[in-house]
Design a protein around this motif. Structure first.
Motif, PDB file in Angstrom:
ATOM      1  N   LYS A 220       9.074  -2.041 -21.052  1.00 34.61           N
ATOM      2  CA  LYS A 220      10.364  -2.636 -21.413  1.00 34.61           C
ATOM      3  C   LYS A 220      10.304  -3.342 -22.766  1.00 34.61           C
ATOM      4  O   LYS A 220      11.339  -3.640 -23.377  1.00 34.61           O
ATOM      5  CB  LYS A 220      10.837  -3.594 -20.329  1.00 34.61           C
ATOM      6  CG  LYS A 220       9.941  -4.796 -20.114  1.00 34.61           C
ATOM      7  CD  LYS A 220      10.477  -5.679 -18.990  1.00 34.61           C
ATOM      8  CE  LYS A 220       9.583  -6.890 -18.761  1.00 34.61           C
ATOM      9  NZ  LYS A 220      10.103  -7.747 -17.657  1.00 34.61           N
ATOM     10  N   HIS A 221       9.091  -3.610 -23.243  1.00 36.26           N
ATOM     11  CA  HIS A 221       8.926  -4.309 -24.517  1.00 36.26           C
ATOM     12  C   HIS A 221       8.750  -3.354 -25.688  1.00 36.26           C
ATOM     13  O   HIS A 221       8.805  -3.780 -26.845  1.00 36.26           O
ATOM     14  CB  HIS A 221       7.714  -5.238 -24.441  1.00 36.26           C
ATOM     15  CG  HIS A 221       7.779  -6.223 -23.316  1.00 36.26           C
ATOM     16  ND1 HIS A 221       8.582  -7.332 -23.367  1.00 36.26           N
ATOM     17  CD2 HIS A 221       7.157  -6.244 -22.112  1.00 36.26           C
ATOM     18  CE1 HIS A 221       8.447  -8.019 -22.236  1.00 36.26           C
ATOM     19  NE2 HIS A 221       7.593  -7.377 -21.463  1.00 36.26           N
ATOM     20  N   GLY A 222       8.498  -2.076 -25.396  1.00 35.43           N
ATOM     21  CA  GLY A 222       8.269  -1.106 -26.459  1.00 35.43           C
ATOM     22  C   GLY A 222       7.290  -0.041 -26.008  1.00 35.43           C
ATOM     23  O   GLY A 222       6.791  -0.054 -24.873  1.00 35.43           O
ATOM     24  N   TRP A 223       7.026   0.903 -26.898  1.00 32.37           N
ATOM     25  CA  TRP A 223       6.041   1.947 -26.621  1.00 32.37           C
ATOM     26  C   TRP A 223       4.645   1.384 -26.894  1.00 32.37           C
ATOM     27  O   TRP A 223       4.347   0.956 -28.012  1.00 32.37           O
ATOM     28  CB  TRP A 223       6.275   3.162 -27.509  1.00 32.37           C
ATOM     29  CG  TRP A 223       7.547   3.903 -27.208  1.00 32.37           C
ATOM     30  CD1 TRP A 223       8.727   3.834 -27.889  1.00 32.37           C
ATOM     31  CD2 TRP A 223       7.749   4.834 -26.138  1.00 32.37           C
ATOM     32  NE1 TRP A 223       9.661   4.660 -27.316  1.00 32.37           N
ATOM     33  CE2 TRP A 223       9.089   5.291 -26.233  1.00 32.37           C
ATOM     34  CE3 TRP A 223       6.942   5.332 -25.114  1.00 32.37           C
ATOM     35  CZ2 TRP A 223       9.628   6.218 -25.352  1.00 32.37           C
ATOM     36  CZ3 TRP A 223       7.482   6.255 -24.231  1.00 32.37           C
ATOM     37  CH2 TRP A 223       8.801   6.692 -24.342  1.00 32.37           C
ATOM     38  N   ALA A 248      -4.734  -1.572 -29.766  1.00 28.57           N
ATOM     39  CA  ALA A 248      -3.429  -1.334 -29.146  1.00 28.57           C
ATOM     40  C   ALA A 248      -2.328  -1.851 -30.047  1.00 28.57           C
ATOM     41  O   ALA A 248      -2.521  -2.817 -30.806  1.00 28.57           O
ATOM     42  CB  ALA A 248      -3.353  -2.014 -27.781  1.00 28.57           C
ATOM     43  N   LEU A 249      -1.160  -1.218 -29.952  1.00 27.15           N
ATOM     44  CA  LEU A 249       0.012  -1.712 -30.666  1.00 27.15           C
ATOM     45  C   LEU A 249       1.267  -1.395 -29.865  1.00 27.15           C
ATOM     46  O   LEU A 249       1.256  -0.573 -28.943  1.00 27.15           O
ATOM     47  CB  LEU A 249       0.098  -1.131 -32.076  1.00 27.15           C
ATOM     48  CG  LEU A 249       0.199   0.389 -32.269  1.00 27.15           C
ATOM     49  CD1 LEU A 249       1.617   0.897 -32.070  1.00 27.15           C
ATOM     50  CD2 LEU A 249      -0.269   0.758 -33.667  1.00 27.15           C
ATOM     51  N   ILE A 250       2.351  -2.075 -30.224  1.00 28.36           N
ATOM     52  CA  ILE A 250       3.662  -1.847 -29.609  1.00 28.36           C
ATOM     53  C   ILE A 250       4.601  -1.309 -30.676  1.00 28.36           C
ATOM     54  O   ILE A 250       4.733  -1.894 -31.755  1.00 28.36           O
ATOM     55  CB  ILE A 250       4.254  -3.146 -29.026  1.00 28.36           C
ATOM     56  CG1 ILE A 250       3.264  -3.836 -28.086  1.00 28.36           C
ATOM     57  CG2 ILE A 250       5.551  -2.847 -28.282  1.00 28.36           C
ATOM     58  CD1 ILE A 250       3.705  -5.233 -27.674  1.00 28.36           C
ATOM     59  N   LEU A 251       5.239  -0.177 -30.365  1.00 29.18           N
ATOM     60  CA  LEU A 251       6.239   0.411 -31.248  1.00 29.18           C
ATOM     61  C   LEU A 251       7.634   0.179 -30.662  1.00 29.18           C
ATOM     62  O   LEU A 251       7.814   0.168 -29.436  1.00 29.18           O
ATOM     63  CB  LEU A 251       5.996   1.912 -31.419  1.00 29.18           C
ATOM     64  CG  LEU A 251       4.651   2.327 -32.015  1.00 29.18           C
ATOM     65  CD1 LEU A 251       4.507   3.843 -31.968  1.00 29.18           C
ATOM     66  CD2 LEU A 251       4.498   1.816 -33.433  1.00 29.18           C
TER      67      LEU A 251
END
Length: 643
Positions: A220-223, A248-251
């Motif tokens: 829900k916060h991003g890919w 790790a990263l959030i897209l």
């Protein structure tokens, strides 16, 4: 803060000598759910063939598992058929998309291998039993393509690494109207003309290398993207070897070119024997991720030989790297920092005040800080706080000064004295360990004590200090645990790069002192704590174990940061859980610039109203205070323990 825990079943997939196609290696498994099973496609390297050059070939095999850790029914799935993959099929990434399974993989056309013959291909399956079609995807050098499991803005979306066998490699995003466009030469010709418009910059410098790892996981916060970051992959001037790490990263959900948050460094590096030694040594390479409730299961290749599994709490990982929540998952500085500065009018503390011990007695927090004079003599000053932040009182004279020959200055203006105190309440007395240094010999630890009643009325009747660590050994960062362990007192100390322990029957150190270095844990090469580790404040006993914050120094940047471990309640030499990332790092100018730059160094910790207060030295110059919720630290350390 988050914890990464390796599976006790590792390696979960190892070569089988009875299967010629996977007798040398089985690694880089990419998982996908189908019904109640998890299927994994993985790279398999054959046994040597004396009639073939090269003598081993990579193909892609498949297996299935009911629990995600134990895979059965292993069989070959994708083998070279076309001329553009004649010399191998490597490193698959599988996605279930609009009713079909798409397996993107690296196809090798030439031998000896060269960039123009290393490209992305795809195999398509309806049922994971057979391959219905396959295509060469990129007409140029590329690897590590992975398809998002759903359209983004109506577009089919994929990530991949372009020109990976040259420098600079580029991490790119591609969006098309239909999946079949991904194997259209005309599409790629036009796309490649504007390749820089499609780049996502993940490298930290020109010598690093990045490859896409797992298929993106939607949250829900991003890919969420788990990927490989390799320091010094391309030859650097210093000649250092590459360092493989998993990050790790959030897209952004709607704009996957936008990075919302990312880890500040690797969350995993090669440590275990099966990661350090193998077909290609010192490699951990993420290849897949499956989410089960709040646990993210990360599949990775170890030493290019086996497939392994690690776990991390999704909520902790996301909360740590997402800008909306990151501050709660790290220590937060109080508003009026630094709380103690050197005082030019006091000669004994005119140069620096730092590295304070602390403890709470009768509702008051007592701060015992290291003070440095202009001639570099260390003494111990005293201040108090009632709210944990505001300094209520600060004494004009030190409460502890060098008294013995082993801490008396031998070289004019050289460092000497009583350094970095740590204090523990045991019974009716307070026991203080500190580093004693005369400027010549290796630093040693001295111990002294004072009755609590005398301390509270400021009758500084400290006992005669006694050296408690061996002669000729640089031994620092020492404290006594507040409770006995198996009928003995446990002492934590640091020799070289490691945190050690020893036990004594009595606190009369004239009768018994430290003579063992029972290693508890050490640095992790390639991570933020790669050069050395040491304790901060004395650990606190909780119902789950001993909570210990530790400081660590990095190899390449020589930066001091803070992490956390949970030690076994009954045997504190056993590490139950350890933070993967630092929970406090130098950020403010007064932490980055001082006598020693880039340092946060706590020697004191107080628990109050659900918060952990740390009292720390900033750049060996001033004293700061920071807080963090105790529950967040404990929960993060416990989640993987309970998984």
């Amino acid at each position: 803060m988050f914890v990464v825990k390796r599976s006790q079943d590792n390696p979960i997939l190892a070569p089988l000598r009875d299967h010629h196609w996977e007798a040398s290696a089985t690694f880089n498994l990419s998982p996908v759910k189908r019904g109640r099973y998890i299927y994994g496609v993985y790279r398999a390297i054959s046994s040597p063939d004396k009639l073939r050059t090269p003598d081993r070939v990579s193909t892609i095999s498949i297996a299935k598992s009911s629990d995600g850790a134990h895979f059965e029914n292993r069989r070959q799935f994708i083998v070279p058929e076309a001329d553009w993959e004649e010399y191998g099929c490597e490193d698959p990434r599988i996605t279930f998309f609009e009713g079909k399974y798409y397996i993107f993989y690296t196809a090798l056309q030439y031998f000896p291998f060269r960039a123009e013959g290393i490209r992305v291909a795809v195999a398509v399956s309806d049922d994971l039993e057979t391959v219905s079609e396959r295509h060469l995807v990129t007409p140029f050098n590329a690897k590590a393509m992975t398809l998002f499991p759903e359209r983004i803005g109506g577009k089919v979306t994929a990530l991949f690494s372009a020109h990976t066998d040259g420098s600079p490699a580029k991490t790119c995003i591609v969006q098309v109207d239909e999946v079949s466009d991904l194997w259209s030469p005309k599409f790629w010709e036009k796309w490649h003309e504007h390749i820089d418009d499609h780049v996502i910059q993940l490298r930290r410098n020109d010598f690093d290398h990045v490859e896409i790892g797992a298929t993106p996981v939607k949250t829900k916060h991003g890919w969420l993207l788990i990927y490989s970051h390799i320091e010094k992959f391309f030859p650097a001037p210093d000649g250092e070897s590459p360092k493989f790490g998993i990050e790790a990263l959030i897209l952004d959900l709607e704009d996957p070119k936008k990075i919302i948050g990312r880890t500040t460094g690797p969350m995993m590096v090669p440590e275990e024997p099966y990661e350090v030694s193998g077909f290609v040594s010192h490699i951990v390479f993420p290849s897949g991720a499956i989410l089960k409730d709040d646990i993210l299961n990360i599949y990775y290749g170890a030493a290019d030989t086996t497939t392994c599994l690690a776990h991390v709490s999704l909520s902790d990982l996301i909360s740590t790297i997402h800008p909306d929540t990151s501050s709660r998952w790290h220590f937060k500085r109080v508003e009026h920092n630094p709380v103690l500065l050197p005082l030019p009018l006091h000669a004994w503390e005119s140069k620096a005040v730092f590295n304070p011990a602390s403890l709470e007695l009768d509702g008051t927090i007592h701060i015992l800080y290291r003070a440095l004079s202009e001639d570099n003599t260390s003494t111990i000053g005293y201040a108090t706080s009632r709210d944990g932040v505001t300094i209520a009182e600060r004494l004009p004279e030190p409460i502890y000064t060098p008294r013995e020959d082993f801490e008396t200055k031998k070289i004019e203006n050289g460092n000497s004295g009583c350094e970095d105190p740590r204090i523990t309440k045991i019974g009716t007395h307070l026991y203080m360990c500190y580093t004693a240094f005369d400027g010549i010999g290796p630093p040693r630890v001295a111990a002294t004590s004072i009755a609590e009643k005398d301390f509270l009325v400021r009758r500084w009747k400290w006992s005669k200090p006694v050296l408690i660590t061996p002669p000729g050994v640089d031994d620092k960062d020492t404290c006594i645990l507040s409770e006995k362990v198996d009928g003995k007192y446990m002492i934590l100390h640091r020799i070289g790069t490691d945190i050690c322990a020893d036990y004594v029957k009595t606190l009369d150190f004239k009768k018994e002192a430290v003579n063992k270095c029972i290693k508890i844990f050490g640095p992790r090469s390639g991570m933020w704590d790669s050069a050395k580790v040491g304790i901060t404040a004395p650990p606190v006993k909780t119902k789950h174990g001993w909570l210990l914050l530790y400081h660590a120094v990095s190899e390449r940047h020589h930066t001091y940061r803070i992490g956390a471990v949970l030690l076994d309640k009954n045997d504190p030499t056993i590490v139950l859980s350890r933070s993967a990332d630092p929970i406090f790092s130098p950020e403010e100018v007064w932490e980055r610039e001082g006598i020693v730059n880039n340092v946060v160094f706590p020697c004191g910790m107080v628990l109050r109203d659900g918060l952990i207060y740390i009292y720390y030295g900033g750049a060996d110059k001033v004293v700061g205070v920071a807080t963090m919720e105790q529950k967040i630290i404990e929960d993060a350390l416990l989640k993987e323990l309970n998984h």
